[in-house]
Write a protein that holds these residues in place. Structure first.
Motif, PDB file in Angstrom:
ATOM      1  N   VAL A  66      10.559  36.055  32.358  1.00 45.47           N
ATOM      2  CA  VAL A  66       9.438  35.503  33.111  1.00 45.47           C
ATOM      3  C   VAL A  66       8.923  36.546  34.084  1.00 45.47           C
ATOM      4  N   CYS A  72       0.888  29.721  34.401  1.00 44.05           N
ATOM      5  CA  CYS A  72       1.511  28.579  33.759  1.00 44.05           C
ATOM      6  C   CYS A  72       0.431  27.666  33.188  1.00 44.05           C
ATOM      7  N   ASP A 191       4.130  23.283  27.416  1.00 46.58           N
ATOM      8  CA  ASP A 191       4.062  23.875  28.750  1.00 46.58           C
ATOM      9  C   ASP A 191       4.721  25.248  28.688  1.00 46.58           C
ATOM     10  N   ALA A 193       5.037  29.467  30.561  1.00 51.52           N
ATOM     11  CA  ALA A 193       4.821  30.442  31.622  1.00 51.52           C
ATOM     12  C   ALA A 193       4.776  31.816  30.974  1.00 51.52           C
ATOM     13  N   CYS A 217       3.708  26.256  38.445  1.00 50.47           N
ATOM     14  CA  CYS A 217       4.823  26.994  37.845  1.00 50.47           C
ATOM     15  C   CYS A 217       6.188  26.571  38.393  1.00 50.47           C
TER      16      CYS A 217
END
Length: 218
Positions: A66, A72, A191, A193, A217
């Motif tokens: 990440v 996000c 969903d 990121a 996020c």
């Protein structure tokens, strides 16, 4: 005397043969030949045809780390599990975090044109006779359920055809109603990121119906 000697000899021979058979052991089977390096071993047919472990059917790629300041997003809706899985497989190697969620939804199944419920079955039948007298076809009186005593004038997939049917009946003085036909369904959203500038459209070409929603996020 000679006969007695022969009998004794035969008895001794039989005793000797019986003793030999009682002490005899089958030789041990030879050990299986050694398998040379690079040669596959035998596999039972049942083992060869066994289905893969459940984990093999899941997304196998590992997400990238990440980013410090990721973007996000929530992408969807996906109408089928197959569409969801394909999108997960395509995006997982390019994002830092990814998961999916299922949400209840309502799916449009077409349109219904009808006359509102009359006060009784007799009144609904009287309305049906009026329709027949004016040359209207393709109708029926609903006799049970939530739409009892309504007069159905047709089910349509296309909105334009449903509007045409309603307008024709209204022109003859009937208070025709048009309403969508829906049913409960399920949708899936992804969903994720990822680094800023992540272009999911390049990974899912042709999926122009999908929506992109920024999410927190945390």
């Amino acid at each position: 005397m000679i006969l007695r000697s022969l009998v004794v000899l035969l008895v001794c021979l039989n005793l000797g043969v019986g003793l030999w058979w009682s002490l005899r052991r089958d030789p041990a089977p030879p050990p299986p030949p050694a398998v040379e390096a690079g040669t596959g071993s035998l596999v039972l047919l049942g083992e060869a045809e066994a289905p893969p472990a459940p984990d093999d059917a899941e997304v196998g790629a590992v997400p990238v780390p990440v980013a410090d300041a990721p973007v996000c997003l929530s992408l969807g809706p996906f109408a089928t599990p197959a569409d969801l899985r394909a999108a997960m497989n395509a995006m997982t190697p390019h994002v830092g975090r990814i998961q999916f969620r299922e949400v209840p939804a309502t799916e449009l199944r077409g349109y219904r044109v009808y006359l509102p419920a009359a006060g009784s079955r007799e009144a609904a039948l009287a309305t049906a006779r009026q329709l027949a007298a004016r040359g209207v076809r393709d109708y029926y009186v609903v006799t049970a359920g939530a739409q009892e005593n309504t007069v159905s004038l047709g089910l349509f997939r296309d909105l334009g055809n449903a509007e045409k049917r309603r307008d024709e009946l209204m022109a003859q003085g009937f208070q025709a109603v048009l309403e969508p036909r829906t049913e409960d369904a399920a949708q899936w959203w992804i969903d994720l990121a990822a680094e800023r500038g992540f272009d999911w459209r390049a990974l899912l070409p042709g999926r122009t119906e999908l929506e992109e929603r920024p999410v927190d996020c945390t």
